[in-house]
Design an enzyme around this catalytic site. Structure first.
Site, PDB file in Angstrom:
ATOM      1  N   SER A 125      36.331  14.049  47.457  1.00 51.57           N
ATOM      2  CA  SER A 125      35.748  15.360  47.181  1.00 51.57           C
ATOM      3  C   SER A 125      34.447  15.212  46.396  1.00 51.57           C
ATOM      4  CB  SER A 125      36.731  16.194  46.366  1.00 51.57           C
ATOM      5  OG  SER A 125      36.126  17.348  45.831  1.00 51.57           O
ATOM      6  N   TYR A 149      42.571  18.174  39.138  1.00 53.31           N
ATOM      7  CA  TYR A 149      42.471  17.906  40.581  1.00 53.31           C
ATOM      8  C   TYR A 149      41.372  16.882  40.850  1.00 53.31           C
ATOM      9  CZ  TYR A 149      40.455  18.411  45.209  1.00 53.31           C
ATOM     10  OH  TYR A 149      39.908  18.132  46.437  1.00 53.31           O
ATOM     11  N   LYS A 153      41.161  12.610  42.282  1.00 56.91           N
ATOM     12  CA  LYS A 153      40.298  12.009  43.301  1.00 56.91           C
ATOM     13  C   LYS A 153      39.544  10.803  42.734  1.00 56.91           C
ATOM     14  CE  LYS A 153      41.160  14.952  46.667  1.00 56.91           C
ATOM     15  NZ  LYS A 153      41.928  14.554  47.871  1.00 56.91           N
TER      16      LYS A 153
END
Length: 340
Positions: A125, A149, A153
């Site tokens: 991302s 979140y 990643k």
């Protein structure tokens, strides 16, 4: 013919990628726990491609079930989408995000290695660029994140870097997405309005279909042309095709590698740009209200996609107008997502 295992293959990006894989004559095996997706996607994939993907309702945390899938099929490569994905939710239940995304990936990597599968395309991302870098983002920028979140990643990218250094049989593409929007032009698959989403386009289409009275625009005083945040919106089909290009690179190279690639258009569009373009594409009026900025949001985020163009031979095909038209086509035909 190669067999590709797709984790999270019934999700928004995963389902579109499965369509493109089947269209290019790959065999597809999907594992997904359906926590934020719908099994109806599988029927829609068949309607689009006249082919079916093999599906197993499996959670990556279930090592035994995952191992059974690898034992049954001769998997050539894995595309890894599966994971919890809502930035806001991750701030409320961070430990669940760390456990699910990190542990699930570690189990997947272990099972892959045990079965001699070392080609991996990872769904990363633009969130890994944090808020200290300036757009356009380039792959060599330092990584950080402002949410649990995003940190999952960053951490998983580090897992994969370390795995490659320790065992050069690994061949890995890290695909850093910017803002996926749109839907398949058939209108059969798209982003489910009932799923957890922080996607601007999803909120716009919900206003257009009457599920929301107005759109909340967070921040009207950014140092941008119209005061609203600028992001790099990419058609989900373009994004799906990027995964095919990444697979082709992994399959063709004689020297194994791990590389990161930005998948974006390289152009930023403001929130008001998107609203106005959608109104033209849909012939709908989108009422909106300017709200205070959200904590952690930044003024501009867009990609430098040149590395993907040079090394993968990938570039976007679809305009913002096409993204809006396809998103509206999906939402108008499926006002309640896959429950319609």
């Amino acid at each position: 013919m190669k067999t590709i295992l797709v984790t999270g293959g019934t999700g928004f990006i995963g389902s579109h990628t499965c369509v493109e894989l089947l269209n290019q004559s790959y065999d597809v095996v999907i594992v997904d726990n359906l926590c934020n997706s719908h099994s109806e996607v599988l029927n829609r994939i068949v309607s689009i491609t006249d082919k079916s993907a093999t599906f197993y309702e499996v959670d990556l945390l279930d090592r035994v079930a995952l191992n059974t899938v690898f034992t049954k099929y001769q998997i050539d490569a894995v595309i890894h989408f599966a994971g919890l994905k809502a930035v806001g939710e991750s701030t409320h239940i961070p430990l669940s995000y760390y456990h699910n995304n990190l542990t699930g990936t570690l189990i997947l990597l272990d099972v892959m290695a045990n079965h001699g599968v070392f080609d991996l395309v990872f769904s990363s991302s633009a969130a890994v660029y944090g808020d200290d870098n300036s757009a356009p983002y380039q792959e060599h920028f330092p990584l950080s994140s402002t949410s649990p979140y995003g940190r999952t990643k960053v951490m998983i990218e580090q897992f994969l870097q370390d795995a490659f250094v320790s065992d050069p049989r690994w061949s890995i593409a890290l695909l850093r997405y910017f803002n996926p929007v749109g839907a398949h032009p058939s209108g059969l698959i798209g982003e489910d309005a009932n799923a957890i989403s922080t996607n601007l386009m999803s909120f716009i289409t919900q206003v257009a279909v009457g599920q929301r009275k107005f759109l909340s625009v967070f921040g009207g005083d950014y140092p941008t042309a119209d005061g609203t945040g600028v992001r790099d919106y990419i058609h989900v089909v373009d994004l799906a095709l990027g995964h095919i290009k990444a697979l082709e690179k992994l399959a063709s190279q004689t020297v194994k590698s791990i590389d990161a690639y930005n998948l974006g258009t390289g152009q930023g569009s403001s929130v008001l740009d998107v609203i106005q373009t959608f109104e033209k594409a849909s012939n709908r009026v989108i009422p909106y209200e300017i709200m205070p900025r959200r904590s952690g949001d930044i003024a501009e985020s867009y990609a430098n996609p040149q590395k993907a163009a040079n090394e993968l031979g990938w570039k976007v095909q679809f305009s913002l107008e096409t993204m809006c038209r396809d998103a509206w086509n999906w939402q108008s035909k499926n006002p309640n997502g896959y429950h319609s």
